[in-house]
Design a protein around this motif. Sequence first.
Motif, PDB file in Angstrom:
ATOM      1  N   VAL A 101      29.775 -41.374  -8.991  1.00 57.36           N
ATOM      2  CA  VAL A 101      28.604 -42.492  -8.617  1.00 57.36           C
ATOM      3  C   VAL A 101      29.052 -43.757  -8.739  1.00 57.36           C
ATOM      4  O   VAL A 101      29.058 -44.669  -8.065  1.00 57.36           O
ATOM      5  CB  VAL A 101      27.231 -42.103  -8.982  1.00 57.36           C
ATOM      6  CG1 VAL A 101      26.153 -43.277  -8.909  1.00 57.36           C
ATOM      7  CG2 VAL A 101      26.796 -40.622  -8.417  1.00 57.36           C
ATOM      8  N   THR A 127      24.769 -38.065  -4.232  1.00 51.47           N
ATOM      9  CA  THR A 127      23.698 -39.002  -4.909  1.00 51.47           C
ATOM     10  C   THR A 127      24.442 -40.377  -4.997  1.00 51.47           C
ATOM     11  O   THR A 127      23.552 -41.385  -5.235  1.00 51.47           O
ATOM     12  CB  THR A 127      23.468 -38.422  -6.326  1.00 51.47           C
ATOM     13  OG1 THR A 127      24.476 -38.214  -6.989  1.00 51.47           O
ATOM     14  CG2 THR A 127      22.646 -37.172  -6.260  1.00 51.47           C
ATOM     15  N   GLY A 128      25.740 -40.563  -4.672  1.00 51.99           N
ATOM     16  CA  GLY A 128      26.260 -41.816  -4.714  1.00 51.99           C
ATOM     17  C   GLY A 128      26.225 -42.509  -3.540  1.00 51.99           C
ATOM     18  O   GLY A 128      26.589 -43.843  -3.521  1.00 51.99           O
ATOM     19  N   GLN A 179      16.982 -40.823  -7.547  1.00 48.52           N
ATOM     20  CA  GLN A 179      17.516 -40.009  -6.384  1.00 48.52           C
ATOM     21  C   GLN A 179      17.778 -38.525  -6.769  1.00 48.52           C
ATOM     22  O   GLN A 179      17.127 -37.658  -6.170  1.00 48.52           O
ATOM     23  CB  GLN A 179      18.465 -40.391  -5.477  1.00 48.52           C
ATOM     24  CG  GLN A 179      19.052 -39.847  -4.382  1.00 48.52           C
ATOM     25  CD  GLN A 179      20.153 -40.353  -3.486  1.00 48.52           C
ATOM     26  OE1 GLN A 179      20.970 -40.932  -4.201  1.00 48.52           O
ATOM     27  NE2 GLN A 179      20.405 -39.885  -2.583  1.00 48.52           N
ATOM     28  N   ALA A 205      20.511 -43.718  -8.870  1.00 50.92           N
ATOM     29  CA  ALA A 205      21.103 -42.111  -8.787  1.00 50.92           C
ATOM     30  C   ALA A 205      20.280 -41.406  -9.602  1.00 50.92           C
ATOM     31  O   ALA A 205      20.087 -40.226  -9.202  1.00 50.92           O
ATOM     32  CB  ALA A 205      22.524 -42.069  -9.369  1.00 50.92           C
TER      33      ALA A 205
END
Length: 420
Positions: free
Chosen positions: A81, A18-19, A57, A54
């Motif tokens: 992240v 996610t990062g 997402q 983040a």
Amino acid sequence: MPSLPVELLLGLYLGLLTGIVPAFVAGSLGFLVRYFTGVTLPGFGVVVLALSIASVQGGLLGLVEPTIAQSPRLLVAVLVVLMLALYAHNQGDKLGAELPRRLSLTSIRQRTLSTDVVELVGSVGQVTARPTGEIRDMEGYPPLSPDLRGRLKAGSWRLPADLPLSELETRLEERLRTEHDLADVDVTLDERARATIAAAPPSGSLSRRLSTGHRAVSVATLVPTGLARGDEVTVRVGDRSITGTVLSVRTEIDDERAAIPVSEEPPDDELATDGGDPTDDAIPTPRSTTATAGGPGRVTVAVARRDVKPLLEAESLGLVVRSRGTSREFEAFALLKREGYAVRRLTVGTGGTDGETADEPPASAAVTVLAVRRQGSETGGRRHGWVFGPGIERSLEAGDEAFVAGSDDAIETFVEAVAR
């Protein structure tokens, strides 16, 4: 419930997954803000932006679940992240600070030579340009002859090393066009003075030197000593005088000299005197390749169309060389030299500035700036834009080319101050 090591590994996996997008957005914003405004984007704003992206997402990927939110893996993922976003922001901010803000095609072309290939001759740097690869033919022209291709391939040319590559390419093209009478030539130089050459063979060299409305006529006459191509002459036919320009000239003495091999030397007994030293008369004089030795010969003159018939019908004629006047440029340099001044061309260095005005050098009072050419939109091209007698209101800037006059010591101090 998974063990702690497994939770940590899952957190690293979720953080990397996610990062990526938050890191890309943070790096792009950091670069754009620093490049266009010169201000660094605050770290707190980067953190808030990265967490927002983040979370969105993660929701789209279905990662926000009660089991994940209550496990250690979420904390690890958030830390990953944030670290990725802050690192990307730092790199983007650094790139925005280091990238030149005034990037143009002109500045890209102002590449210079590598210092490894520069040779110092006295206090002047020179470089030897040599061809690399094959000599290519130019599209739309006949191919080069093997002899001309071989001469270009084996050639080498000395050029000043204090000029940008674009100017060196232009000078080498003009030199090749003059030396080999090429119809067209294109030269590309790299940082090590290796030349990539594409050339077109000579075609109609005589007709290309004729202006519109003129014709070339060859006449047999007594040729003045020193006559060369380009001289203005007057041909006297009876009571009539016809003006023209010399296109080529050849005399009987020139033909005799051309028949003597270059390597031929006088015998030793002709060079030696009673004392064994050669006399001044025995030392062969260099042959002139630019002007004729004079005497009976033939001259090809460019004249107006109406004057062709009188020249061809004339049984005898005389040739008089006309004065073209004294070059004002040479007169100016002679006056400067007579007063003990030297003239030098230089390029102002950056001196650690970013396009700012160069500091006033300590020896500027003893040096006069004769002309300045500024690289940029003012020039309208690389061969234009000279400003003569700029005066004190036009300060030198990094990248300017200038002609300066002064004593040798003052010019050396001036060059050390502005050309670094």
